[in-house]
Write a protein that holds these residues in place. Structure first.
Motif, PDB file in Angstrom:
ATOM      1  N   THR A 142       0.853  -1.195   0.000  1.00  0.00           N
ATOM      2  CA  THR A 142       0.000   0.000   0.000  1.00  0.00           C
ATOM      3  C   THR A 142       0.885   1.239   0.000  1.00  0.00           C
ATOM      4  O   THR A 142       1.810   1.358   0.799  1.00  0.00           O
ATOM      5  N   GLN A 170      -3.666   3.940   3.045  1.00  0.00           N
ATOM      6  CA  GLN A 170      -3.368   4.757   1.869  1.00  0.00           C
ATOM      7  C   GLN A 170      -3.796   6.183   2.171  1.00  0.00           C
ATOM      8  O   GLN A 170      -4.970   6.458   2.403  1.00  0.00           O
ATOM      9  N   LYS A 210      -6.030   9.342   1.144  1.00  0.00           N
ATOM     10  CA  LYS A 210      -5.759   9.445  -0.286  1.00  0.00           C
ATOM     11  C   LYS A 210      -7.020   9.135  -1.086  1.00  0.00           C
ATOM     12  O   LYS A 210      -7.645   8.092  -0.919  1.00  0.00           O
ATOM     13  N   GLU A 211      -7.381  10.082  -1.967  1.00  0.00           N
ATOM     14  CA  GLU A 211      -8.562   9.892  -2.800  1.00  0.00           C
ATOM     15  C   GLU A 211      -8.263   8.971  -3.970  1.00  0.00           C
ATOM     16  O   GLU A 211      -7.134   8.890  -4.445  1.00  0.00           O
ATOM     17  N   GLU A 212      -9.285   8.300  -4.446  1.00  0.00           N
ATOM     18  CA  GLU A 212      -9.209   7.529  -5.671  1.00  0.00           C
ATOM     19  C   GLU A 212      -9.838   8.343  -6.800  1.00  0.00           C
ATOM     20  O   GLU A 212     -10.456   9.390  -6.562  1.00  0.00           O
ATOM     21  N   ALA A 213      -9.680   7.861  -8.029  1.00  0.00           N
ATOM     22  CA  ALA A 213     -10.176   8.615  -9.186  1.00  0.00           C
ATOM     23  C   ALA A 213     -11.674   8.882  -9.091  1.00  0.00           C
ATOM     24  O   ALA A 213     -12.147   9.976  -9.445  1.00  0.00           O
ATOM     25  N   HIS A 214     -12.445   7.893  -8.596  1.00  0.00           N
ATOM     26  CA  HIS A 214     -13.897   8.086  -8.567  1.00  0.00           C
ATOM     27  C   HIS A 214     -14.303   9.179  -7.574  1.00  0.00           C
ATOM     28  O   HIS A 214     -15.392   9.742  -7.681  1.00  0.00           O
ATOM     29  N   ASP A 215     -13.433   9.495  -6.620  1.00  0.00           N
ATOM     30  CA  ASP A 215     -13.755  10.550  -5.671  1.00  0.00           C
ATOM     31  C   ASP A 215     -13.794  11.924  -6.330  1.00  0.00           C
ATOM     32  O   ASP A 215     -14.429  12.850  -5.808  1.00  0.00           O
TER      33      ASP A 215
END
Length: 633
Positions: A226, A262, A280-285
């Protein structure tokens, strides 16, 4: 294309429960060199008053529509070409939605699934002997945000939108880096390429280039762990520190049985630690979707080829040309091409001159002095033409190597034409062998006690008596004449075969027939040797050994049998090449010439003198003077 790397044991980190491997990926945000912002005509100049470079588009006023800046597009394509990357003829701008006080629109215009540049790679020199290839996953264009100021008011935060809308290239690497050293080398190489291209000035102090560093750890051979992202690191030194600190933090958590969350973290160089900033954000956020105010960006191959033809010579190609054209070493080539200004300066110095000599003066004397005084080429008090003039005087044997360095100092501090300075101050070397011979005889006769103590006393007095610097070869020959007067002075030959550049090296056999009888060293005997290269770490220096025990002739001397002249024991590497062989002093003349010629090829050579008579130390000192003279020639 680099997609992954095998584990290198030297990069493993020792933990309490075993070895760990660091995995690093980089997201570099490089400000595009452009007079205007990405979607407005507002200035990108640094240092303006707060909110003085803000258009209605940058401030997100209602009804204001973005218009693409073609220069930013050209710069992104040129950067992609410099990274050996795929140029996508069609790309799409997306809205990346998130709230932040210095982001007036409430979203950032970026590129998500269809970036302007695709996969590429960068060849990175981690050290003079190690090279890695780092994959580039993508390069996309996006807007920069403004800046929040938290120290201007006791109860409020202020916002400066001068940076809002400035064009950024986000260059995303693959997770191909395995240490802090590699991370630093990667950013250094990328910044050099950008500067050569003129697409980003790479000024990290101004925030024009900054890095988001993704770090994870794993056991060797296991899947990726991670990752945590260390945000906005704006110093190459801090990048290396952040990687080491974060890796150690993660290793400690995992070895205690914990798990890595993460998240986005910040590096605090004052405390030497990273601290959590947010999850940490993901793309969908971010709820990406194509920006409805901007059409897809399209161009054709002809447009790309036009930009390709105008690219400058890049660092890797320039380094190979310097090696081939000027005969510099790969290491020197890498140093010289580290900055475009440095490479241009070297080429001006080397024009019409020996490339190796020019490289030596530029790297050792010029760059060394710049670093010492905290200057750069633009603020240097000495020009390429002046250094070239010093090299010319040296090549014509108007001055010696020692005088050349003194002349460099004068030109650096006072300026002026080197040739005129030499003429005005009488700095030319003495080449009249008769004058030198008379001076040597007079000094020896007048200073018998001092002569026994050191041959360097002779060197200093010679310069004063003759009114100039003795010419190296003439001086060497006349010192040999002095030594030849004593039949008890013999040569100790350093015998070692060495092959470099196809030339058989080592030390030439003294004399023209068989070697004289091998003899045994005795306690108190003195060995002197000269190293014209830096292979042993003592470039151009003279070292003296005193034999303190019996040494069997014809065999490598044991380290504990010899001590350096300063009293410390000699290392095995210093003494194992020596064999004691008797030979008259006369053959030293061609031997020294051989050493001088071969030293220019970079091959290592050693010679020694064995003192038999303790009363004749002056002869040994004289031999040391010969070696010094050869080093300067």
């Amino acid at each position: 294309m680099a997609t992954g790397r095998a584990t290198n044991p030297k990069n493993l980190v020792k933990g309490a429960t075993g070895d760990w491997e660091i995995i690093v990926g980089m997201e570099i945000h490089a400000q595009v060199s452009s007079q205007a912002k990405l979607f407005s005509g507002a200035s990108t100049a640094f240092g303006g008053a707060p909110n003085s470079h803000v258009s209605l588009v940058d401030a997100a006023m209602p009804g204001m529509l973005p218009v693409i800046n073609e220069e930013c597009v050209r710069q992104a394509i040129r950067t992609g070409l410099g990274l050996n990357a795929k140029i996508n003829l069609k790309s799409i701008f997306d809205r990346k939605n998130y709230f932040y006080p210095d982001l007036p629109q409430g979203y950032q215009i970026s590129q998500y699934k269809n970036p302007i540049v695709g996969e590429g790679e960068i060849v990175v020199d981690v050290s003079p002997t190690e090279q890695i290839t780092v994959g580039v996953e993508r390069l996309h264009l996006e807007q920069d945000a403004g800046k929040s100021l938290h120290d201007q008011h006791p109860t409020m935060s202020l916002v400066d939108l001068n940076r809002s809308g400035v064009a950024l290239m986000e260059i995303v690497s693959r997770p191909d880096l395995r240490s802090a050293e590699e991370a630093r080398a990667y950013v250094t190489k990328l910044r050099t390429i950008l500067r050569y291209l003129g697409t980003c000035d790479g000024d990290m102090e101004k925030g024009n280039l900054r890095a988001d560093v993704n770090v994870s750890v794993r056991r060797p051979g296991e899947p990726l762990g991670t990752r945590c992202e260390i945000k906005n690191v704006n110093s190459i030194r801090f990048i290396g520190q952040a990687v080491d600190v974060e890796a150690r933090r993660q290793i400690a958590i995992l070895e205690d049985g914990g798990a890595i969350d993460q998240e986005t973290r910040l590096y605090d160089p004052a405390k030497g630690e990273t601290r959590s900033m947010r999850n940490k954000e993901e793309a969908h956020d971010y709820r990406y979707f194509p920006d409805p105010d901007l059409l897809p960006l399209e161009f054709d191959d002809a447009y790309v080829e036009t930009l390709r033809r105008d690219l400058p010579e890049l660092p890797d190609a320039k380094k190979q040309r310097f090696i081939a054209q000027y005969g510099v070493t790969p290491y020197d080539g890498a140093v010289l091409v580290g900055e475009r200004a440095s490479a241009d300066f070297f080429e001006e110095v080397a024009s019409g001159r020996d490339g190796k000599t020019a490289a030596n003066w530029v790297i050792n004397e010029f760059f060394g002095r710049l670093n010492k005084e905290g200057k750069d080429i633009d603020t240097s008090p000495i020009s390429a033409a002046q250094i070239g003039a010093i090299i010319d005087l040296l090549g014509k044997q108007v001055i010696s190597g020692k005088i050349a360095k003194d002349l460099f100092e004068i030109v650096w501090t006072e300026g002026g034409d080197p040739a005129a300075i030499v003429e005005k101050r009488g700095m030319t070397q003495v080449t009249d062998t008769g004058a030198i011979e008379k001076v040597i005889d007079a000094v020896l006769a007048a200073n018998p006690d001092k002569v026994r103590r050191t041959g360097h006393e002779i060197l200093g007095r010679q310069s004063q008596s003759a009114g100039g610097e003795p010419a190296s070869q003439s001086e060497a020959r006349h010192r040999i004449r002095l030594m030849d007067a004593d039949p008890q002075c013999w040569i100790g030959v350093a015998a070692r075969a060495h092959v470099r550049r196809g030339v058989a090296g080592g030390f030439c056999q003294l004399g023209h027939g068989k070697a004289s009888a091998v003899r045994r060293l005795r306690p108190g005997d003195l060995i002197v040797y000269y190293s014209p290269t830096d292979e042993m770490g003592d470039a151009g220096k003279i070292q003296a050994f005193t034999a303190i025990g019996r040494v069997k002739a014809g065999e490598p001397y044991e380290a504990d049998a010899l001590r350096m002249s300063d009293g410390r024991p000699a290392a095995r590497r210093d003494v194992e090449w020596f064999e004691a062989r008797e030979a008259p002093i006369r053959p030293l003349v061609p031997a020294l010439s051989f050493i001088r010629d071969k030293a220019r090829w970079g091959a290592p050579f050693r010679f020694g003198v064995v003192r038999v008579s303790s009363a004749d130390f002056a002869l040994i000192a004289a031999a040391m003077g010969v070696a010094d003279a050869i080093a300067r020639s």
